[in-house]
Design a protein around this motif. Structure first.
Motif, PDB file in Angstrom:
ATOM      1  N   THR A   1      50.468  50.657  76.102  1.00 17.11           N
ATOM      2  CA  THR A   1      50.841  49.433  75.389  1.00 17.11           C
ATOM      3  C   THR A   1      52.300  49.180  75.739  1.00 17.11           C
TER       4      THR A   1
ATOM      5  N   SER B   1      47.893  48.245  81.415  1.00  9.16           N
ATOM      6  CA  SER B   1      47.865  47.797  80.023  1.00  9.16           C
ATOM      7  C   SER B   1      46.691  46.830  79.807  1.00  9.16           C
ATOM      8  N   PRO B   2      45.933  46.942  78.730  1.00  5.80           N
ATOM      9  CA  PRO B   2      46.184  47.827  77.589  1.00  5.80           C
ATOM     10  C   PRO B   2      45.390  49.136  77.658  1.00  5.80           C
TER      11      PRO B   2
ATOM     12  N   ASP C   1      56.001  46.822  75.872  1.00  2.00           N
ATOM     13  CA  ASP C   1      56.860  45.794  75.309  1.00  2.00           C
ATOM     14  C   ASP C   1      58.107  45.756  76.212  1.00  2.00           C
TER      15      ASP C   1
END
Ligand SMILES: NC(=O)c1ccc[n+]([C@@H]2O[C@H](COP(=O)([O-])OP(=O)(O)OC[C@H]3O[C@@H](n4cnc5c(N)ncnc54)[C@H](OP(=O)(O)O)[C@@H]3O)[C@@H](O)[C@H]2O)c1
Length: 349
Positions: A345, A340-341, A347
């Protein structure tokens, strides 16, 4: 037994199935990362044609029916990445050659049964040979496994692990289509799900339900019980009785269309316009934790996944010998973070 990690200075990695759609991404990513690829596969002409676009790569044709040719292909390599599928035909012969050469073996198999066979059949032989084996180190398999491992964090067990895939479209390669046919034959047309601690076969149409992905993807109709290779890797190291997998209805329709067309490159890296969201939710006693990855092109992203794994196996602390899921072998958060990135991406809650 642990593997002998003496290969750090040897950047040569053999790629079986090098001229396939995924193999080409893997070869390009190896070169980008400073490895020297050996291009292997069964069609010498196509290997030589690929070599013209990948200067410095060596061509070594090999057939999975000819162990001596595989031994020649792997000679002097630090590791082998198998991109030739259906893996029902290629895993065992390439694995056997890796064990004879005593080098790490990684593959990008999406076939649940082939991955389960690798865990069942090669754990002992890999340990005895001092070789580390990482099957399904790809979009289907490794990515879901790493996300599930990261989401679990310090939980020792979960009541359920759910993996939901939203693909904007799915233009399947020939390899994907043939692999799907092989898996369907192997399952005698049935579906397979991981429920109540083991793989179970189901008949009839898979249920359709809804999954709410994080914005901006939002709520989508998804096919439930779309079981992928992560359902073979996760139970080898994470404790859960149930793994539920969901795939966007639109992607399933694309995959099954009679006139399905292959992916078309839209950028200089050769990636298609396809985007993906993978959301993993682990649940325990009413609590949930989640991990989400987004990116572009499920075939292209397989290359950084398997090449990063190869890099870690070759340069990290001595890997234990045996067959491992990505999340069992690597620090999941650190591994995902390293992609990443540029490639993903993330989370991760
Ligand atoms: N887990 C994942 O997320 C993921 C991601 C990408 C790919 N995959 C899997 O990787 C495999 C390849 O996919 P692809 O997209 O690269 O398909 P592809 O473009 O059709 O390439 C398939 C490659 O495998 C080779 N191959 C097939 N059967 C072989 C055999 N018996 N012996 C030697 N070589 C053989 C082909 O060589 P010929 O052209 O000579 O037949 C070709 O090089 C498929 O099984 C696919 O499911 C999985």
């Amino acid at each position: 037994m642990t593997t002998q990690n003496t290969k750090v200075s040897n950047p040569v990695v053999a790629v079986v199935g090098a001229y396939g759609h995924t193999g080409r991404f893997v070869v390009a990513e190896l070169r980008r990362r400073g490895f020297v690829p050996i291009l292997s596969g069964r069609d010498a002409d196509r290997l030589h044609a690929l070599a013209t676009t990948q200067p410095g790569s060596e061509v070594r044709p090999a057939s999975v029916d000819d162990p001596a040719s595989l031994d020649r292909a792997l000679a002097g390599a630090a590791a082998v990445i198998n991109c030739a599928g259906p893996f029902a035909s290629t895993s065992a012969p390439v694995l056997d050659a890796a064990l004879r050469a005593r080098i790490p073996y990684l593959d990008v198999a999406a076939e649940l049964e082939a991955v389960a066979d690798t865990f069942a059949g090669y754990a002992g032989p890999a340990r005895d040979a001092g070789v580390v084996v990482v099957p399904a180190m790809a979009f289907y398999g490794g990515l879901g496994d790493l996300l599930a491992t990261a989401a679990m964090d310090d939980w020792p067990a979960a009541d359920r692990i759910s993996i939901a895939y939203a693909l904007s479209s799915w233009h399947p390669t020939r390899g994907t289509r043939v692999t799907g046919q092989v898996s369907a034959r192997r399952r005698d047309g049935r579906r397979v799900v991981y429920a109540d601690h083991r793989m179970r076969y189901r008949t009839g149409e898979a249920p359709v339900t809804q999954w709410t992905f994080p914005a901006p993807t939002g709520t989508q109709a998804v096919v439930a019980e779309f079981t992928m290779a992560d359902s073979a890797t996760i139970p080898t190291h994470l404790k859960t009785p149930d793994i539920r997998t969901y795939m966007s209805v639109a992607a399933v329709a694309d995959l099954r269309a009679a006139d399905a067309s292959p992916p078309v490159a839209v950028d200089e890296q050769g990636r298609s316009a396809q985007t993906f969201v993978v959301e993993v939710v682990v649940a325990r006693a009413g609590e949930t934790r989640r991990a989400v990855a987004r990116g572009q092109d499920i075939y292209a992203v397989t290359a950084p996944l398997v090449v990063e794994a190869t890099h870690r196996v070759l340069t990290g602390p001595d890997a234990p010998a045996g067959v491992f899921a990505a999340g069992a072998l690597f620090d999941a958060r650190d591994f995902l973070g390293s992609l990443s990135p540029r490639h993903l991406t993330l989370d991760i809650g």
